[in-house]
Design a protein around this motif. Structure first.
Motif: not given
Length: 234
Positions: A67-68, A183-184, A196-202
């Motif tokens: 987030v930062e 998040l976009d 499922a791929i870090p840091p979160h889902l695509l």
């Protein structure tokens, strides 16, 4: 609310990128026991860092601060990308046999790498490579070669600009021609296939409504929330 934003008048250029890795590409998409596997999907955060020539950063603590990063680090970069994917890839599995010094016993493990991809100049063959989109701000020139992954594999990108890009607001559902970082998204997700791929889902095969898109030929590009914030919203 305006129904169109002339991105090129706000210092934003839009490019289609096709990435070719000239060495074995490895990063841990997921890990089980001592087997680390690389999936043929490139997270847009990794692409942004690599294209902006930022190889590392300092942080305090053992927990990632995505987030930062999103609020600070990415805002300082002269570009922002979508995730990338390829339609055809082969893998190589490497088994390593290290010695556990404390117990003097073998320490077995495996890594699954993505094989090299080379550009094909034969127009009759399907194009390989990882396709994605990139927004460049304020005249920034996107690099054609850089390094990516945990071992810094050399990669090359061929860029094609979508000239004088205009973002259009669509109330109805649209399906982007690229992977989407959830998040976009500005609007509403109707359906998707999760990766499922870090840091979160695509999101693959996402259908989105009430959002902004750039169109050009076969391309349907969802405009990330971060890009709209960068140009002052709508």
């Amino acid at each position: 609310m305006a129904q169109a934003i002339r991105l090129f008048e706000r210092g934003v250029r839009v490019f289609v990128g096709r990435l070719y890795n000239h060495d074995y590409l490895w990063f841990s998409s997921h890990e089980m026991s001592k087997v680390s596997t690389t999936q043929p999907y490139l997270h847009n955060y990794a692409l942004c860092y690599a294209l902006a020539q930022r190889s590392h950063r300092l942080c305090v603590g053992s927990v990632p601060k995505y987030v930062e990063d999103a609020q600070g680090e990415f805002n300082a970069m002269p570009l922002y990308c979508t995730p990338a994917q390829t339609s055809s890839v082969h893998r190589t599995t490497i088994t390593f046999n290290a010695l556990d010094g404390s117990m003097n016993t073998p320490n077995l493990g495996k890594r699954v790498y993505l094989n090299l991809l080379w550009e094909r100049l034969d127009a009759e063959r399907p194009k390989l490579g990882y396709e994605f989109y990139c927004f460049a701000f304020d005249g920034f020139t996107l690099p054609g070669a850089f390094r990516l992954g945990k071992k810094g594999a050399p990669v090359r990108v061929r860029w094609e600009e979508l000239p004088q890009a205009v973002a259009h607001f669509r109330e109805r559902s649209e399906r982007p021609t690229h992977l989407v970082n959830p998040l976009d998204i500005n609007g509403r997700i109707v359906s998707y296939d999760p990766i499922a791929i870090p840091p979160h889902l695509l999101l693959r095969m996402a259908i989105i409504e009430q959002d902004w898109f750039v169109f050009g030929g076969r391309h349907s590009l969802q405009v990330p929330k971060r890009v709209l914030a960068r140009i002052g919203g709508v």
